[in-house]
Design an enzyme around this catalytic site. Structure first.
Site, short mmCIF file in Angstrom:
data_model
loop_
_atom_site.label_atom_id
_atom_site.label_comp_id
_atom_site.label_asym_id
_atom_site.label_seq_id
_atom_site.Cartn_x
_atom_site.Cartn_y
_atom_site.Cartn_z
N ARG A 226 21.88 68.11 10.21
CA ARG A 226 21.71 68.20 8.76
C ARG A 226 20.38 68.83 8.40
O ARG A 226 19.46 68.87 9.21
CB ARG A 226 21.67 66.78 8.17
CG ARG A 226 22.92 66.03 8.14
CD ARG A 226 22.64 64.62 7.66
NE ARG A 226 22.47 64.56 6.21
CZ ARG A 226 22.44 63.43 5.53
NH1 ARG A 226 22.54 62.28 6.16
NH2 ARG A 226 22.28 63.43 4.23
N TYR B 284 27.22 51.66 -3.02
CA TYR B 284 28.24 50.86 -3.69
C TYR B 284 28.06 50.92 -5.20
O TYR B 284 29.04 50.90 -5.96
CB TYR B 284 28.24 49.42 -3.17
CG TYR B 284 28.68 49.37 -1.74
CD1 TYR B 284 27.93 48.72 -0.78
CD2 TYR B 284 29.83 50.05 -1.34
CE1 TYR B 284 28.33 48.72 0.54
CE2 TYR B 284 30.22 50.05 -0.02
CZ TYR B 284 29.47 49.39 0.91
OH TYR B 284 29.87 49.41 2.23
N THR C 53 37.47 46.99 1.33
CA THR C 53 37.71 48.33 0.79
C THR C 53 39.14 48.76 1.06
O THR C 53 39.83 49.28 0.18
CB THR C 53 36.73 49.33 1.42
OG1 THR C 53 35.43 48.74 1.48
CG2 THR C 53 36.66 50.59 0.61
N SER D 34 41.45 51.35 -11.00
CA SER D 34 42.21 50.13 -11.29
C SER D 34 42.73 50.09 -12.70
O SER D 34 43.59 49.26 -13.01
CB SER D 34 41.34 48.89 -11.04
OG SER D 34 41.02 48.77 -9.67
N HIS E 90 22.85 50.45 9.36
CA HIS E 90 23.75 51.40 10.02
C HIS E 90 23.32 52.82 9.69
O HIS E 90 23.84 53.77 10.26
CB HIS E 90 25.22 51.15 9.65
CG HIS E 90 25.59 51.43 8.22
ND1 HIS E 90 26.42 50.61 7.51
CD2 HIS E 90 25.29 52.44 7.37
CE1 HIS E 90 26.59 51.10 6.29
NE2 HIS E 90 25.90 52.20 6.18
N HIS E 91 22.35 52.96 8.79
CA HIS E 91 21.75 54.27 8.57
C HIS E 91 20.63 54.52 9.57
O HIS E 91 19.96 55.54 9.49
CB HIS E 91 21.18 54.34 7.15
CG HIS E 91 22.20 54.13 6.08
ND1 HIS E 91 22.91 55.16 5.49
CD2 HIS E 91 22.63 53.00 5.47
CE1 HIS E 91 23.73 54.67 4.58
NE2 HIS E 91 23.59 53.37 4.55
N HIS F 232 19.24 68.85 -4.71
CA HIS F 232 20.68 68.69 -4.80
C HIS F 232 21.06 67.22 -4.62
O HIS F 232 21.78 66.64 -5.42
CB HIS F 232 21.37 69.57 -3.76
CG HIS F 232 22.82 69.26 -3.56
ND1 HIS F 232 23.79 69.58 -4.49
CD2 HIS F 232 23.48 68.63 -2.56
CE1 HIS F 232 24.98 69.17 -4.04
NE2 HIS F 232 24.82 68.60 -2.88
N HIS G 207 21.74 51.26 0.78
CA HIS G 207 23.14 51.00 0.98
C HIS G 207 23.80 50.40 -0.25
O HIS G 207 24.84 50.90 -0.70
CB HIS G 207 23.48 50.20 2.25
CG HIS G 207 24.92 50.39 2.50
ND1 HIS G 207 25.44 51.48 3.17
CD2 HIS G 207 25.98 49.72 2.00
CE1 HIS G 207 26.76 51.43 3.09
NE2 HIS G 207 27.11 50.37 2.38
N TRP H 194 16.16 63.67 -0.14
CA TRP H 194 16.34 62.71 -1.24
C TRP H 194 15.87 61.32 -0.84
O TRP H 194 15.64 60.47 -1.68
CB TRP H 194 17.80 62.68 -1.69
CG TRP H 194 18.70 61.80 -0.87
CD1 TRP H 194 19.34 62.11 0.27
CD2 TRP H 194 19.04 60.43 -1.14
NE1 TRP H 194 20.08 61.06 0.74
CE2 TRP H 194 19.92 60.01 -0.10
CE3 TRP H 194 18.72 59.53 -2.15
CZ2 TRP H 194 20.46 58.73 -0.05
CZ3 TRP H 194 19.26 58.24 -2.10
CH2 TRP H 194 20.12 57.85 -1.05
N LYS I 148 41.72 47.12 -1.17
CA LYS I 148 41.90 47.72 -2.49
C LYS I 148 42.91 48.86 -2.44
O LYS I 148 43.77 48.98 -3.32
CB LYS I 148 40.56 48.26 -3.00
CG LYS I 148 39.65 47.22 -3.59
CD LYS I 148 38.37 47.91 -4.03
CE LYS I 148 37.42 46.97 -4.67
NZ LYS I 148 37.89 46.40 -5.92
N SER J 102 14.72 52.69 -15.92
CA SER J 102 15.83 52.91 -16.85
C SER J 102 17.09 52.21 -16.36
O SER J 102 17.80 51.54 -17.13
CB SER J 102 16.07 54.42 -16.97
OG SER J 102 17.36 54.69 -17.46
N SER J 103 17.36 52.32 -15.04
CA SER J 103 18.59 51.72 -14.50
C SER J 103 18.55 50.21 -14.59
O SER J 103 19.55 49.57 -14.94
CB SER J 103 18.77 52.14 -13.04
OG SER J 103 18.96 53.52 -12.94
N GLU K 135 23.01 51.05 -3.04
CA GLU K 135 23.09 52.20 -3.93
C GLU K 135 24.42 52.93 -3.81
O GLU K 135 25.00 53.36 -4.81
CB GLU K 135 21.93 53.16 -3.63
CG GLU K 135 22.02 54.53 -4.27
CD GLU K 135 21.91 54.51 -5.78
OE1 GLU K 135 21.50 53.47 -6.34
OE2 GLU K 135 22.25 55.53 -6.41
N ASP L 141 28.95 46.10 -29.88
CA ASP L 141 27.92 46.92 -29.22
C ASP L 141 27.48 46.12 -27.99
O ASP L 141 28.08 45.12 -27.64
CB ASP L 141 26.75 47.20 -30.15
CG ASP L 141 26.04 48.52 -29.81
OD1 ASP L 141 25.70 48.74 -28.61
OD2 ASP L 141 25.84 49.32 -30.71
#
Lengths: 600, 197, 352
Positions: free
Chosen positions: A450, A257, A328, A268, A302-303, A76, A253, A140, A331, A169-170, A255, A105
Site C-alpha cells: 500500500r 463500525y 455481522t 434494515s 488485528h490492525h 483521500h 476499529h 490518514w 444480519k 464536532s462528532s 471508527e 427536533d
C-alpha cells in the site's frame, strides 16, 4: 419566533434566504447542509482517488511527484472517512431520526448547528493546506515517529489540528442524538419499537462518544511532540511508537463500525419496505448491532498483526475478530430472510440494497481472511487490505447511502429521483466499483504494498493496475451521473405524497417535505410498524388539526460564531506559540455566554 | 425566569430526566474515556523515563494531600450550594456557590505552586516521559477545573442578580455533576499517580 | 423493467473464477507473489489462508445462491401477497450457530500457526539484523562481522533469524516469497555483542529453494517509501560462505596504480564519500550513515531498487540521487564530473 398564543392554531412559517440557513437550528436543514457538504467532499475525495489512479496506471509513472502522491493519498483517506463517511451518516441521523421517533427536533438544536459549522470550518481548514502545497502527507492514520518527528513543515500540523476539531464536532453530535433518542420519543414509542435506523443511530452515537476521546488523546500526544518538544514516542526517552498504534486503533476499529452501522440501519429500513414484509427477527438484528459495537472494542490489534506483539496477543485478537464476524453474518441472513416470502419491488433503493447484500459480503469475506493473523502477515499493508475496506465501504456503506438517498429523497423534497437515470448510475457504479477493487485482492496477493507512489515494471502488475484505473473512472462517472440525477430531479414535479413507498415508520406520516414543526400532532404509537398497522390514524394525527401549542426552538447566530471561534483558536496553534489559541478562547467564551443567555 | 428553565422543568421526556441532565451524563461518559486514555498513557509509561527527575524526586505527598482535601471539600460545598438553590435560599446559594468556586481556585493555586516547584527542580513538560505524561494528564485536569470554576462564578453572578431561583436548580445540579466528576477524576489521579508510585 | 438478476449472478461468479485463476500465478512472472512461498514459514501461512479462503467461499456461495433465488422467486408479480412473518427462532439460532462453527474450524489451525510462527529460531541459526533507514535497508551479520545494504544473502537449508529495527521511522520488512512481514521499530541501540531481548521484533524461517526473491518496505515511511526495495539472494551454504569471504576481503578494494579504477578510488577517498559510506578492505570503514558499498558492483540495483545497476544510473545517482529518488538524503555531488565521475563509477563497479 412564535408566542404561546399564536401557535395554538397556526403553523410556524418556514424562513428563507441565506441568513435563515446560517442561523438555522432546524434538524432537517442541518441534515441537508451536512448532506450537501458531504456529497461535495465525496466528489473531492473521488477526484483525489482518480489522480492517484492515473499515477498508478503504469509502473514508474511520473504523472504526479512522490510528495504530491503522498499528500493525495493521505487526503483521500482522511476526506473520505472524516469529511464524507461520518458526516453523511450524521446527515441522515439529523434529518430522519427525529421524524422516526415522533419528535419536533433534536434535544439540543443549537449544539446541533454548532456541530455542523465546526465540521464545515474544520473541513475548509484542512483543505486550505492544499493552497500552500502543504496538505497532510503522513497517511490518514499518522503513525509516529513519521508524523511527529520526521514531518517538518505544516502538513501534519493541519492534520492533527483539523482532526482534533472535527472530533469535537462528532462528540457533540453523539451526545445530542443519544439524548434525543432516549428522551424525546413519541408516546408509545418504546425502545424495542424504534425503527432499526434509529437504533443504529443510537449505537453509532455511543461508539462516537467513547472512541473519539481516545483518538483525541493520541492526537494531543502527536501535537505536543510536534509543538512542545515532548518525546512521547522516542525510544531514546523511553517511549514506544507502538503505543500510538494501540491508541489509534482502539479508536480506529470502533471508527469503522461507526462508518458501517448507519448503513446497516438504512438497509434494515429499505429491504422490508420493498419486500412488503416486516424485518425478519427485529430483535436479533438490533442485538447483533449492539453486539458488533461491544465486541468491536476488543478487536483493535488485528490492525497490528505484523507488529509482533506475541502469540497470546495475536491469538486473542484473531479470536475476537472472527467472533465479531458472527453477528455481522447474522444480519445478512436476517435481511435475506426478510426478502424470502415477500414481494420484491425493484425500485432504485432496493437495487442498491440488493447490491449491498452481495458486495458487503465480499468485503466481509476478505475481512475474515485478514483476521486470520498468520495470513494477515502476507496481506496486511498490501492492496488486499485496500480491496477489503473499499468493498465494505464502497460496496457496503456507499451503496447503503445511495439506497437511503433514493429512498428518502421523496420525503425530503416531495419529488422522486429519476429511476431511469438511477439505473445508469447504478450500473456504472457497480461495474466500475468491482472493476476497481476486485483486482486489488489479486494485486495484494501478488505482492503490491500500500501507499506506494509507484511500482517497478519488474513486478508485472501493470495490467492489473490499468484495469483498476479504468474501473476507477467508470466509478467516477457513476458518481457524476448520481450528482446529475440529484440536480435534475430537484427540478421535477412534486408528486410524492406522505408515503410513496408504502413504508411503515413514522417519518412517512408527515407531508413531503415535512413542515418545520414535523408533525401537527405528535402521533401516539402502538406498534413497531405504525403506518402498516393503522396508516389512516397516523396520517390524521400527523397532518390534522393542531391540538396543542407548538414551541419550536429559535434560530441563532451564536452556533456559527462559536464554531468559527473554535476553529480559529485551533488554527492559531499553527503559529507555534502555545498562547496563541488563548486569543480565540475569549471569542469562544463570548459565544458560549451569549448562547446560554438567549432564549431556547 | 428565562425560557430555558421553563422548558426544562415543564418538558415531558421519555425517561423523566431533563434533556440537559441526560445529555450531560452522556458527555461525562465521553470524558471518562478521555481521562481514562490519559491515565492509561501515564501508567504505561511509569518507570520508563531515561533521565530524572523522577516522581520521588519532586512529589510532596503531604502538600498534594492537602490540595486533594480542599477539592474534596469543594464537592461538599457544591452539594450544599445545590441544596440552597433548591430551597430557594439566596444567601445560602451565594455563599456556597462562591465557596465551591474559591476552593476550586485554591486547588488550582496549589497546582500552580506545585508545578512551579517541579519546574524549579528540573521537571518540565519536555524533560522526560514522566514530565510529559504527568503534565499532560494533570494539565488537562486543571483545565477542566478551570472551566468548572468559571461556570460556578457565572452561576454566582446570576444568583447575585436574582436570576438563580428554585426553578433554576437543574442548571446548578448539572454544574454540580460536572464538578463532582472533575473531583473523582482527581481522586483517581491522586491515587494512581501520587500514591501508587 | 425487471432487474436482470442472472446478470448479477454472473457478476458474482466472475470474481470467484478470477481468484481461482490467480492461484496458478507463476512466480517468475510475479516476483513478489505471496502464493509461491520458498520457506516453511511461508508455506504454513499459506495453508491456513487457503483453509479460511475456501470455507468463506462456501459461505459466499450460499449467500449468492440464496440471494439469486430470492430475487427470482419472490419478485413482485400481480396477485402475489407477502407473508407477514416476524421471525423464526430456530432459523435464527441455526444461522448464528452455523457461522460460529465455521469460525471455530478456522480458529484452531490459526492459533496453532500463530504459535508456530513465533517459535524461537534454533541454536545455530544465522542471525541477521535488518535495520530500516529512510529509504534503504541495512543488513548486518554479527557472527560474520559483515554489513551490507539492500541485497540480503542467505543460506538455503539453514534456519535464519532476522532481527528488525529502524534508525528512524517505522518500516516493515517484507519478502513475500519468504513469508509474512514484520515491523521495524526505532529502538535503543543494543550494546555491542549483547543478545536481543525477548520482545525484540523477529522473523524466523528456513529457505528451502535457492533463488532470488524481491521484497520491499511495507509501511509508509515517507517520501520514497515506494522505492525502499530489497532482494534476497538465497544460496547454497558453500556459495554463501564464498560470498561472505569475498565481502570480508574484497578483491578489488584497492585497485592497481595507474588504472582508471585507482583514479576512482582516490576520488572516493577524497571526494567526501567516506563520511557516509564504508568499503571493506579500504581505510573507509567507520561510517554507517549510508549504505555499505562493499560488493556494490554486483548488487542488483542502485538506490534500493530505484534504478538498474548500470554505469549511467550510477553516475547520475552520484551527481544527484534526489533526482532519481525524491527526498534522498545523500548529498548531491555535482562537482564530481567528467573523468573523475567516470573513474569513480568504474571503481565502484569493480567492487564485486
Amino acid at each position: 419566533m412564535v408566542t404561546a398564543e399564536a401557535t395554538i392554531r397556526t403553523v410556524p412559517k418556514s424562513e428563507s434566504g441565506i441568513w435563515s440557513w446560517i442561523t438555522t437550528v432546524d434538524h432537517k436543514r442541518i441534515g441537508l447542509m451536512y448532506g450537501v457538504t458531504a456529497i461535495f467532499f465525496f466528489l473531492v475525495g473521488g477526484l483525489e482517488a482518480l489522480l492517484l489512479r492515473i499515477q498508478l496506471a503504469r509502473p514508474e509513472n511520473d504523472f504526479v511527484s512522490a510528495e504530491t502522491f503522498n499528500q493525495l493519498y493521505t487526503m483521500h483517506g482522511t476526506t473520505m472517512i472524516f469529511l464524507v463517511g461520518m458526516p453523511i451518516a450524521v446527515a441522515f441521523f439529523n434529518y430522519l431520526m427525529p421524524l422516526q421517533i415522533g419528535a419536533r427536533d433534536v434535544a439540543f438544536p443549537r449544539l446541533n448547528a454548532l456541530s455542523y459549522w465546526i465540521y464545515l470550518f474544520g473541513a475548509i481548514f484542512m483543505n486550505a493546506s492544499f493552497l500552500f502545497n502543504a496538505a497532510p502527507n503522513g497517511g490518514w492514520f499518522g503513525y509516529v515517529p513519521l508524523s511527529s518527528d520526521y514531518s517538518p513543515g505544516p502538513n501534519m500540523d493541519f492534520w492533527v489540528i483539523g482532526l482534533q476539531v472535527l472530533g469535537v464536532s462528532s462528540i457533540m453530535g453523539g451526545v445530542n442524538f443519544i439524548t434525543t433518542i432516549l428522551n424525546m420519543r413519541a408516546p408509545g414509542m418504546k425502545l424495542m419499537r424504534l425503527p432499526p435506523f434509529t437504533w443504529m443511530t443510537m449505537v453509532t452515537s455511543f461508539l462516537v462518544i467513547t472512541a473519539l476521546p481516545v483518538f483525541a488523546v493520541a492526537l494531543f500526544m502527536v501535537t505536543f511532540d510536534r509543538f512542545f518538544g515532548t518525546r512521547f514516542f522516542d525510544p531514546m526517552a523511553g517511549g514506544d511508537a507502538e503505543l500510538y498504534q494501540h491508541l489509534f486503533w482502539v479508536f480506529g476499529h470502533p471508527e469503522v463500525y461507526i462508518l458501517i452501522l448507519p448503513g446497516f440501519g438504512i438497509i434494515s429500513e429499505v429491504i422490508p419496505t420493498f419486500s412488503r414484509k416486516p424485518l425478519f427477527g427485529y430483535s436479533l438484528v438490533i442485538y447483533s448491532g449492539i453486539l458488533i459495537a461491544l465486541v468491536g472494542w476488543g478487536v483493535w490489534a488485528h490492525h497490528m498483526f505484523a507488529v509482533g506483539m506475541g502469540p497470546i496477543a495475536d491469538s486473542f485478537f484473531a479470536i475476537t475478530s472472527l467472533i465479531v464476524a458472527i453477528p455481522t453474518g447474522v444480519k445478512i441472513f436476517n435481511w435475506l430472510a426478510t426478502m424470502w416470502g415477500g414481494t420484491i419491488e425493484f425500485k432504485m433503493p432496493m437495487l442498491w440494497a440488493i447490491a449491498f447484500l452481495l458486495f458487503f459480503t465480499f468485503g466481509g469475506v476478505s475481512g475474515i481472511h485478514l483476521g486470520v493473523a498468520p495470513a494477515d502477515l502476507q496481506e496486511t499493508d498490501t492492496y488486499y487490505v485496500v480491496a477489503h475496506f473499499h468493498y465494505v465501504l464502497l460496496g457496503g456503506l456507499v451503496m447503503a447511502i445511495f439506497a437511503g438517498i433514493y429512498y428518502w429523497f421523496p420525503k425530503i423534497t416531495g419529488k422522486f429521483l429519476s429511476e431511469k437515470i438511477g439505473r445508469w448510475h447504478f450500473w456504472f457504479y457497480v461495474i466500475g466499483m468491482n472493476m476497481t477493487f476486485f483486482p486489488m485482492h489479486i494485486a495484494g496477493l501478488l505482492g503490491m504494498p500500500r501507499r506506494i507512489f509507484t511500482y517497478s515494471a519488474d513486478l508485472n502488475l501493470e495490467t492489473i493496475n490499468m484495469i483498476i484505473t479504468i474501473g476507477g473512472f467508470l466509478t467516477g462517472i457513476g458518481a457524476l451521473i448520481f450528482a446529475y440525477n440529484l440536480i435534475k430531479s430537484l427540478k421535477g414535479p412534486a408528486t410524492a405524497g406522505p408515503n410513496p413507498w408504502g413504508a411503515s415508520a413514522l417519518e412517512w406520516a408527515t407531508q413531503s417535505p415535512p413542515p418545520a414543526h414535523n408533525f401537527n400532532n405528535i402521533p401516539v404509537v402502538t406498534s413497531r410498524e405504525p403506518l402498516w398497522d393503522d396508516e389512516a390514524a397516523m396520517l390524521e394525527q400527523a397532518n390534522g388539526e393542531i391540538k396543542k401549542p407548538i414551541h419550536m426552538p429559535n434560530s441563532s447566530y451564536w452556533p456559527i460564531f462559536t464554531a468559527f471561534a473554535i476553529v480559529l483558536s485551533s488554527a492559531l496553534l499553527m503559529t507555534g506559540q502555545w498562547w496563541a489559541p488563548l486569543i480565540g478562547f475569549g471569542l469562544i467564551a463570548l459565544g458560549i455566554l451569549n448562547w446560554t443567555h438567549e432564549p431556547a | 425566569m428565562n425560557h430555558t428553565a421553563v422548558a426544562a422543568t415543564h418538558e415531558e421526556t421519555s425517561t423523566g430526566l431533563s434533556n440537559f441532565k441526560l445529555g450531560f451524563w452522556t458527555f461525562i461518559g465521553s470524558e471518562t474515556l478521555f481521562f481514562g486514555a490519559l491515565i492509561s498513557v501515564y501508567m504505561v509509561y511509569q518507570g520508563r523515563s531515561v533521565t530524572g527527575p523522577y516522581p520521588s524526586n519532586v512529589f510532596d505527598i503531604e502538600l498534594t494531600t492537602l490540595s486533594t482535601f480542599v477539592l474534596l471539600m469543594s464537592s461538599l460545598a457544591m452539594v450544599l450550594a445545590l441544596a440552597m438553590v433548591q430551597k430557594g435560599s439566596r444567601k445560602g446559594s451565594l455563599f456556597w456557590l462562591l465557596a465551591t468556586a474559591v476552593m476550586g481556585m485554591i486547588f488550582l493555586g496549589f497546582q500552580a505552586y506545585e508545578f512551579t516547584h517541579f519546574v524549579h527542580n528540573g521537571l518540565k513538560l519536555d524533560t522526560n516521559l514522566f514530565g510529559s505524561t504527568f503534565y499532560l494528564l494533570t494539565g488537562f485536569h486543571g483545565a477542566h477545573v478551570t472551566v468548572g470554576v468559571l461556570w460556578l462564578l457565572a452561576l454566582w453572578v446570576q444568583a447575585l442578580r436574582g436570576q438563580l431561583g428554585q426553578g433554576d436548580a437543574l442548571r446548578v445540579e448539572v454544574a454540580g455533576l460536572y464538578w463532582h466528576f472533575v473531583d473523582i477524576v482527581w481522586i483517581i489521579i491522586f491515587t494512581f499517580v501520587y500514591l501508587l508510585d | 423493467m425487471s432487474f436482470r438478476q442472472p446478470l448479477l449472478r454472473r457478476f458474482a461468479v466472475l470474481p470467484i473464477a478470477l481468484s481461482a485463476l490467480s492461484f496458478t500465478a507463476c512466480a517468475t512472472e510475479y516476483p513478489q507473489t505471496t502464493l509461491q512461498p520458498v520457506t516453511d514459514f511461508g508455506a504454513e501461512i499459506n495453508s491456513v489462508f487457503y483453509l479460511a479462503f475456501w470455507l468463506t467461499m462456501a459461505i459466499l456461495a450460499i449467500v449468492v445462491v440464496v440471494l439469486g433465488y430470492v430475487l427470482v422467486r419472490y419478485r413482485s408479480r400481480p396477485g402475489a401477497t407477502p407473508r407477514k412473518i416476524y421471525g423464526n427462532n430456530l432459523a435464527e439460532i441455526l444461522w448464528t450457530a452455523g457461522p460460529a462453527v465455521i469460525v471455530v474450524i478456522i480458529l484452531v489451525p490459526t492459533v496453532r500457526t500463530i504459535f508456530n510462527t513465533y517459535k524461537e529460531a534454533p541454536e545455530g541459526a544465522l542471525v541477521v539484523e535488518a535495520i530500516g533507514h529512510q529509504w534503504w535497508w541495512e543488513f548486518r551479520y554479527p557472527e560474520l562481522g559483515l554489513t551490507t545494504a539492500n541485497q540480503l544473502h542467505l543460506p538455503v537449508g539453514r534456519p535464519v533469524e532476522i532481527q528488525l529495527s529502524s534508525k528512524d521511522v517505522l518500516h516493515n520488512f517484507w519478502v513475500p516469497r519468504i513469508g509474512g512481514k514484520r515491523y521495524n521499530y526505532p529502538t535503543v541501540a543494543l550494546p555491542e555483542g549483547a543478545p536481543a531481548p525477548k520482545n525484540y521484533k523477529r522473523l524466523s524461517f528456513t529457505i528451502e529453494e535457492p533463488g532470488e526473491y524481491l521484497g520491499q518496505c511495507a509501511e509508509f515511511c515517507g517520501t520514497s517509501h515506494a522505492l525502499m526495495r530489497m532482494k534476497v539472494v538465497a544460496q547454497t551454504e558453500a556459495e554463501f560462505q564464498a560470498w561472505a569471504e569475498s565481502m570480508k576481503s574484497p578483491a578489488n578494494a584497492i585497485p592497481e596504480p595507474g588504472t582508471l579504477e585507482e583514479r576512482g578510488y582516490n576520488t572516493f577517498m577524497r571526494g567526501g564519500c567516506i563520511a557516509c559510506h564504508s568499503i571493506n578492505g579500504t581505510s573507509a570503514t567507520f561510517s554507517s550513515v549510508g549504505p555499505n558499498l562493499t560488493g556494490i558492483g554486483s548488487r542488483w540495483s542502485i538506490g534500493a531498487g530505484t534504478a538498474h545497476n548500470t554505469p549511467e544510473n550510477l553516475a547520475k545517482w552520484i551527481q544527484n540521487s534526489g533526482s532519481m529518488k525524491p527526498g534522498s538524503q545523500m548529498t548531491p555531488f555535482p562537482q564530481i564530473a567528467g573523468e573523475d565521475l567516470e573513474a569513480l563509477v568504474a571503481y565502484l563497479r569493480s567492487l564485486k
